[in-house]
Design an enzyme around this catalytic site. Sequence first.
Site, PDB file in Angstrom:
ATOM      1  N   LEU A   1      20.474 -70.745  20.219  1.00 50.61           N
ATOM      2  CA  LEU A   1      21.668 -70.557  19.385  1.00 50.61           C
ATOM      3  C   LEU A   1      22.131 -71.851  18.714  1.00 50.61           C
ATOM      4  O   LEU A   1      21.985 -72.944  19.249  1.00 50.61           O
ATOM      5  CB  LEU A   1      22.802 -69.900  20.163  1.00 50.61           C
ATOM      6  CG  LEU A   1      23.501 -70.594  21.314  1.00 50.61           C
ATOM      7  CD1 LEU A   1      24.565 -71.554  20.831  1.00 50.61           C
ATOM      8  CD2 LEU A   1      24.138 -69.543  22.198  1.00 50.61           C
TER       9      LEU A   1
ATOM     10  N   THR B   1      22.086 -80.299  30.026  1.00 51.10           N
ATOM     11  CA  THR B   1      21.047 -81.273  30.398  1.00 51.10           C
ATOM     12  C   THR B   1      21.189 -82.472  29.465  1.00 51.10           C
ATOM     13  O   THR B   1      20.417 -82.642  28.530  1.00 51.10           O
ATOM     14  CB  THR B   1      19.631 -80.672  30.271  1.00 51.10           C
ATOM     15  OG1 THR B   1      19.491 -80.084  28.956  1.00 51.10           O
ATOM     16  CG2 THR B   1      19.371 -79.615  31.302  1.00 51.10           C
TER      17      THR B   1
ATOM     18  N   CYS C   1      22.093 -81.298  20.710  1.00 50.00           N
ATOM     19  CA  CYS C   1      20.749 -80.787  21.006  1.00 50.00           C
ATOM     20  C   CYS C   1      19.626 -81.608  20.377  1.00 50.00           C
ATOM     21  O   CYS C   1      18.862 -82.256  21.083  1.00 50.00           O
ATOM     22  CB  CYS C   1      20.627 -79.335  20.548  1.00 50.00           C
ATOM     23  SG  CYS C   1      21.629 -78.242  21.555  1.00 50.00           S
TER      24      CYS C   1
END
Length: 449
Positions: A158, A90, A268
């Site tokens: 993770l 995403t 992220c």
Amino acid sequence: MPPAPRITVIGTGYLGATQAVCMAHLGFEVLAVDVDPGKIEALASGRLPFYEPGLDTLLVDTLATGRLRFSTDFDDAAAFGDVHFVCVGTPQSSGSDAADLRYVDAAFGELARRITGRALLVGKSTVPVGTADRLAAMVREMSPAGDALELAWNPEFLREGYAVDDTLRPDRLVFGVTSAWAERMLREVFAPLVADGVPVVVADPATAELVKVAANSFLATKISFINAMAEVCEAAGADVSLLAKALSYDDRIGGRFLKPGLGFGGGCLPKDIRAFRARAEELGVSAAVTFLHEVDQINLRRRSRTVDLVRELADGELQGVRVAALGAAFKPDSDDVRDAPALDVARLLYLEGASVVVYDPQANANAHRAYPDLDYASSLAEAVNGADVVVLLTEWAEFVSADPEDMGVLVAHRRIVDGRSALDVENYRAAGWEYRALGRPAEVGVTRS
Ligand code: UDX
């Protein structure tokens, strides 16, 4: 006992490949599907398309059991799985901070229109809150299976470099479900982990989606907090490393993610906090997360400050200065250069006219693809050879353990900027290096530690 659920994993990037290998390692029959034939071919022949310690050997071992197979065909996935994990990316949308959900929508859609019987679709990707509810309605509408096809959200936490460990021994499991059957299926799939004592939080899908972005926002905030203190230390002549050390002894604060330096990057944290703000705005609660804008800005300011320190060591002028940039990956034990502070600093130095030679033990190839204009060395010695200033940008063990005397013989000037507060300042000073670090006074290490 009924047979164990058969698992498919959609998307074999970082998250999906790890999920597929670990599930097969736990004893499940797994089919991993990706639209990229190159990735599938590599994985099926035991080659990881990215660097991740431990996952490479586990891939080879699980392939040998015959429990792990790969395909590019969604028909295979729909026919094979009882539980389908969707692990596609995403990314940040181009031109806005919002998450680009096109791959998630496509993966759920491709599965839904092919699945004819009872199955569970499980989202693992990081998505804006509300996505699972929207997808559930879409899937119900388009699938021949109708209500027999259910949807759940099971966020993944993770970290790169620890992917296998974080998947097999996570801090917690979060099940965002809307039925007892969905919870039962997830409990079956994760039974080996739960038996090992991993706590489970069962929630609604919206809460499950939010847990992930809230966790990443908290971690980013903690890093930016200490980096904001570094800015204050720089103005006040104080030492942020000692400040962080003193704070870390307070159990309520703790020392993890309190390491001052060049700040966070990667695929992220930066994009997730931006997408969270964009979603909060849509929900009419932007004021609740305005602070994430500051978190982002503090983080980005560390990059220009690092350039300032290099310039200061180079007597105020970067034009023509030979800089050895140690590191390109966003953190050690990774070859990922997405939003990497290291590479950004190297680029900024280059734009100011410095002659920059980058060396990263694993990320050189990815870095070269992203910034072909920079020069790349194939070893630490080659990178520092003849350097006017050395700048540590990613704290790889190879750099942290390098001998300042050995390195000193190769450089033109013994001048180093420690962008990660990772080096032993005493050793460098003893070897005659001029040492500068973010958030620390110029004379750091002379009398204190
Ligand atoms: C992060 C989350 O930790 C993980 O739970 C989530 O699933 C994905 O995002 P990752 O991106 O692999 O994982 O990296 P992480 O180890 O969290 O580090 C993030 C960044 O913060 C790195 O650039 C690192 O250098 C930086 N960092 C970390 C600091 O600058 N200081 C610290 O104290 C800790």
